[in-house]
Structures are given as structure tokens and as C-alpha cells.
Design a protein around this motif. Structure first.
Motif, PDB file in Angstrom:
ATOM      1  N   PHE A  57       0.903  -1.429   0.102  1.00 44.30           N
ATOM      2  CA  PHE A  57      -0.203  -0.084  -0.035  1.00 44.30           C
ATOM      3  C   PHE A  57       0.921   1.244  -0.042  1.00 44.30           C
ATOM      4  O   PHE A  57       0.603   2.237  -0.679  1.00 44.30           O
ATOM      5  CB  PHE A  57      -0.918  -0.009   1.325  1.00 44.30           C
ATOM      6  CG  PHE A  57      -1.629   1.416   1.377  1.00 44.30           C
ATOM      7  CD1 PHE A  57      -2.869   1.458   0.531  1.00 44.30           C
ATOM      8  CD2 PHE A  57      -1.142   2.301   2.123  1.00 44.30           C
ATOM      9  CE1 PHE A  57      -3.522   2.801   0.564  1.00 44.30           C
ATOM     10  CE2 PHE A  57      -2.113   3.665   2.366  1.00 44.30           C
ATOM     11  CZ  PHE A  57      -3.003   3.852   1.598  1.00 44.30           C
ATOM     12  N   GLY A 197      -5.217  -2.481   0.340  1.00 43.47           N
ATOM     13  CA  GLY A 197      -5.229  -2.274  -0.801  1.00 43.47           C
ATOM     14  C   GLY A 197      -3.897  -1.949  -1.412  1.00 43.47           C
ATOM     15  O   GLY A 197      -2.668  -1.755  -0.728  1.00 43.47           O
ATOM     16  N   GLU A 198      -3.501  -2.187  -2.683  1.00 47.83           N
ATOM     17  CA  GLU A 198      -2.136  -2.622  -3.416  1.00 47.83           C
ATOM     18  C   GLU A 198      -2.163  -1.148  -4.128  1.00 47.83           C
ATOM     19  O   GLU A 198      -2.449  -1.098  -5.288  1.00 47.83           O
ATOM     20  CB  GLU A 198      -1.768  -3.818  -4.254  1.00 47.83           C
ATOM     21  CG  GLU A 198      -2.033  -5.049  -2.949  1.00 47.83           C
ATOM     22  CD  GLU A 198      -1.845  -6.245  -3.796  1.00 47.83           C
ATOM     23  OE1 GLU A 198      -1.118  -7.129  -2.834  1.00 47.83           O
ATOM     24  OE2 GLU A 198      -1.632  -6.452  -4.778  1.00 47.83           O
ATOM     25  N   ARG A 199      -1.111  -0.386  -3.825  1.00 49.09           N
ATOM     26  CA  ARG A 199      -0.957   0.997  -4.684  1.00 49.09           C
ATOM     27  C   ARG A 199       0.408   1.171  -5.049  1.00 49.09           C
ATOM     28  O   ARG A 199       0.819   2.165  -5.752  1.00 49.09           O
ATOM     29  CB  ARG A 199      -1.405   1.933  -3.634  1.00 49.09           C
ATOM     30  CG  ARG A 199      -3.054   1.967  -3.119  1.00 49.09           C
ATOM     31  CD  ARG A 199      -3.976   2.232  -4.353  1.00 49.09           C
ATOM     32  NE  ARG A 199      -5.091   2.385  -3.782  1.00 49.09           N
ATOM     33  CZ  ARG A 199      -6.060   0.949  -4.052  1.00 49.09           C
ATOM     34  NH1 ARG A 199      -5.565  -0.052  -4.174  1.00 49.09           N
ATOM     35  NH2 ARG A 199      -7.205   1.106  -3.450  1.00 49.09           N
ATOM     36  N   SER A 200       1.660   0.564  -4.497  1.00 48.10           N
ATOM     37  CA  SER A 200       2.739   0.799  -4.735  1.00 48.10           C
ATOM     38  C   SER A 200       3.558  -0.579  -4.900  1.00 48.10           C
ATOM     39  O   SER A 200       3.084  -1.498  -4.264  1.00 48.10           O
ATOM     40  CB  SER A 200       3.688   1.592  -3.607  1.00 48.10           C
ATOM     41  OG  SER A 200       2.689   2.832  -3.581  1.00 48.10           O
ATOM     42  N   SER A 226       1.860   4.964  -5.200  1.00 46.89           N
ATOM     43  CA  SER A 226       0.501   5.743  -5.147  1.00 46.89           C
ATOM     44  C   SER A 226      -0.256   5.495  -6.250  1.00 46.89           C
ATOM     45  O   SER A 226      -0.847   6.549  -6.915  1.00 46.89           O
ATOM     46  CB  SER A 226       0.548   6.936  -4.646  1.00 46.89           C
ATOM     47  OG  SER A 226       1.216   7.202  -3.370  1.00 46.89           O
ATOM     48  N   SER A 227      -0.753   4.426  -6.892  1.00 47.21           N
ATOM     49  CA  SER A 227      -1.589   4.160  -7.944  1.00 47.21           C
ATOM     50  C   SER A 227      -2.492   3.001  -8.035  1.00 47.21           C
ATOM     51  O   SER A 227      -2.400   2.165  -7.088  1.00 47.21           O
ATOM     52  CB  SER A 227      -0.753   3.495  -9.186  1.00 47.21           C
ATOM     53  OG  SER A 227      -1.387   3.147 -10.349  1.00 47.21           O
ATOM     54  N   SER A 228      -3.859   3.443  -8.490  1.00 47.45           N
ATOM     55  CA  SER A 228      -4.899   2.401  -8.194  1.00 47.45           C
ATOM     56  C   SER A 228      -4.722   1.161  -8.964  1.00 47.45           C
ATOM     57  O   SER A 228      -5.345   0.299  -8.973  1.00 47.45           O
ATOM     58  CB  SER A 228      -6.220   3.152  -8.570  1.00 47.45           C
ATOM     59  OG  SER A 228      -6.306   3.574  -9.923  1.00 47.45           O
ATOM     60  N   ALA A 230      -1.504  -0.415  -9.295  1.00 49.19           N
ATOM     61  CA  ALA A 230      -0.207  -0.594  -9.381  1.00 49.19           C
ATOM     62  C   ALA A 230       0.510  -1.775  -9.937  1.00 49.19           C
ATOM     63  O   ALA A 230       1.555  -1.676 -10.646  1.00 49.19           O
ATOM     64  CB  ALA A 230       0.167  -0.600  -7.767  1.00 49.19           C
TER      65      ALA A 230
END
Length: 337
Positions: A57, A197-200, A226-228, A230
Motif C-alpha cells: 500500500f 489495498g495495493e498501490r505501490s 500511489s497508483s490504483s 499498481a
């Protein structure tokens, strides 16, 4: 967690000569709710490369989790510690096994219970040792799997099945080490993910044998913050780097089938390298167009090759072209030989 409220101390130095640990400045603002990730650490004795792939995240994962060099890779997680990672690198360089190095760090780090460490060491004779420890104060949603050439570990995940899925994905995957590390992350995503959540994400591989090692030991360096999307973006960035900077691997060759041929020619046509029909065939003019594109845009030339009567092309190059930012590529020019 009371000790962290008073300030987190980290091991400042684990020198081989003295075998001692020194406390560094406290870090009282660390937020444990945001500390969780999954990673795979692996070495390839054939390619003589080692690497780490991780997704999580919080941003900054590329500077928190992966450490290494061509003969060893380390993932430091939950409460990451650069000092622990450097100590593992130092001890394996001095001849310790991966597990021996991890065990030593756990024995001297006063906050080992809050660590999750994995290391894989490639020895000069081609053998591989693996090591892994997870402290008791990690989140309940944690897991670890050790293979012969890899370690998967995770914490703060939606399911403990994560590690098994990643291990199976890695073992079933084809291609070079970077491609298999990416496959492991994708396999994990099918069963769950980070609870935040997985964002990085990051995929970093080091090699001393790839032809690119004349210039750099970093075979692959893909980072997303920091991407939706990632994992998808990590796929794109990894193939862009590997296609552009690394010399090709035989293991990454795929058949130049009709659809691949058509798509490659479409991109070459848009960039002005190819003026023929965008169809499913492949001839000398098509090969020249690919060569000209290579010459203008890649560090190493990547022509198609014929293997046992089948024409093949580099998979990272194809993935690079599929997701190409055409505005960032050099079009055909008179300077192309």
C-alpha cells in the motif's frame, strides 16, 4: 507495541569484526497500520542474477523493501530496517548462508519481533541458500514459503494463502528472472492482497552476467508509487526497462505469431519505420524496420531469431511495444543506418 510508542530503535551497525549492534535514533512517528506487504526474493543460478519483487500500500516501497547485489537479494518488511539488510549483505559476503545471516540479525536486533526478513544467496559454485524469519509481533495475517531458490513472505494480507499462490506462480512461470518475479506477484493478486489495498510496487533485479553488466548491475528497476493500478503499471514499467536496458535472454523468446507480427508492424508503422502492409507476415523489410527501431531506441539490438524453424522475438520488447508511449520514442530518421 508499547516500545514503539517510546520510539523505535534500529540496529545501526552489525560489523562482522565486532559482531555488535548499535542503537540509532528513535522513530516515534511510524504508523504500524500502514506497514504490510508481500514480496518474493529469488536468485537464478543459470542467469546468475538475484532480485526482489514486492507490492504494497504505502508509497516508498522501493526504498524500504529491496536490497541486494548480483549474488544476494534481501527483503526487509513490516518494520523495515536498512541496517538489518546491510548486515545480511555483509555477512553473506563473508561466507555466511542466507539463513545464518538472517538468524544472526534476529539474535542481535532488539526489535527483531517486529521484523520480517528474507534473503537468498547465490554462491560462486551455483548453489543457492535461502533464509527467512518473521517476528512474533507481525500482524496475524502473515505467511512465508521457502523454496530451493526463492523465498515468499507477506504480512497484513487478506489471506494467508498469499504465499503459497505466489510460490506456485513463480515455479510455474517461464522466462527470465524478472518475468518470473512479476508472474509471482500476479499469481498472488488472484487470491487476495494487502489489506490496505495495493498501490505501490517495485521489481529490482541485479546481474553480473547479463551483457548490460558492463554498464550496470541493475538488470531491472521498475517502481510505481500511489497508483490504483499498481500491478498493471509495474508490469508496464518492468518491460520498458528490461526491453530498453538489458540484453535479451533466450528464455524470454516467444513465437512471432500472426497477431504479434501484426502488432509489432503497426507500432513500427506509426513511428515511420515501416511502410508496408500491416499484416501477419514477416519478411526482410519487416526485419529491417525492427532493426532501425532498435538502433534508435534500445540499448541492445533485439532482432527476431529463428529457433528450430520457428521465428521468435523478445517478449519484453513485445510488451514494451504494446504499452509504448509513442511520444517518448524516437521516430524513423535519416540518421538510422
Amino acid at each position: 507495541m508499547k516500545s514503539f510508542k517510546r520510539g523505535l530503535l534500529v540496529v545501526s551497525s552489525l560489523m562482522l569484526a565486532s559482531m555488535s549492534a548499535l542503537a540509532a535514533a528513535p522513530a516515534p512517528t511510524t504508523n504500524p497500520r500502514r506497514l504490510g506487504t508481500r514480496a518474493i526474493v529469488a536468485c537464478d543460478p543459470v542467469e546468475k542474477s538475484c532480485g526482489v519483487a514486492s507490492i504494497s500500500f504505502p508509497a516508498g516501497i522501493s526504498g524500504l523493501v529491496p536490497y541486494g547485489r548480483p549474488d544476494v537479494a534481501v527483503a526487509t518488511m513490516f518494520y523495515p530496517s536498512v541496517d538489518d539488510a546491510e548486515a545480511i549483505l555483509a555477512r553473506t559476503a563473508a561466507g555466511d548462508t542466507a539463513q545464518g545471516a538472517v538468524d544472526f540479525v534476529f539474535s542481535v536486533d532488539p526489535y527483531a519481533n517486529y521484523r520480517q526478513l528474507a534473503a537468498v544467496k547465490l554462491n560462486p559454485d551455483g548453489t543457492v541458500t535461502v533464509g527467512q524469519r518473521t517476528g512474533e509481533q507481525n500482524t496475524q495475517h502473515r505467511c512465508a514459503v521457502k523454496g530451493t531458490t526463492f523465498v515468499v513472505q507477506a504480512n497484513n494480507q487478506t489471506t494467508p494463502a498469499m504465499c503459497g499462490a505466489m510460490a506456485q506462480g513463480f515455479q510455474a512461470a517461464k522466462g527470465s528472472l524478472p518475468q518470473r518475479l512479476l508472474a509471482a506477484l500476479k499469481a498472488g493478486a488472484l487470491v487476495g492482497g494487502d489489506r490496505n489495498g495495493e498501490r505501490s510496487g517495485v521489481i529490482r533485479v541485479w546481474s553480473a552476467e547479463n551483457e548490460a553488466a558492463f554498464y550496470t548491475h541493475v538488470l531491472v528497476d521498475a517502481v510505481v508509487h500511489s497508483s490504483s493500478n499498481a500491478l498493471k503499471e509495474l508490469d508496464v514499467e518492468m518491460n520498458r526497462y528490461q526491453a530498453s536496458v538489458a540484453a535479451p535472454y533466450e528464455a524470454d523468446l516467444i513465437p512471432l505469431d500472426s497477431e504479434t507480427s501484426k502488432y509489432v508492424k503497426l507500432v513500427l508503422s506509426k513511428l515511420g519505420y515501416y511502410n508496408g502492409r500491416v499484416d501477419t507476415s514477416w519478411n526482410d523489410a519487416d526485419e529491417q524496420a525492427l532493426y532501425d527501431f532498435n538502433w534508435n531506441n534500445l540499448f541492445f539490438l533485439k532482432p527476431t531469431v529463428v529457433v528450430n524453424g520457428v521465428r521468435k522475438i523478445d517478449r519484453p520488447l513485445v510488451r514494451f511495444l504494446i504499452n509504448a508511449d509513442l511520444g517518448a520514442l524516437l521516430p524513423a530518421t535519416t540518421a538510422t543506418p
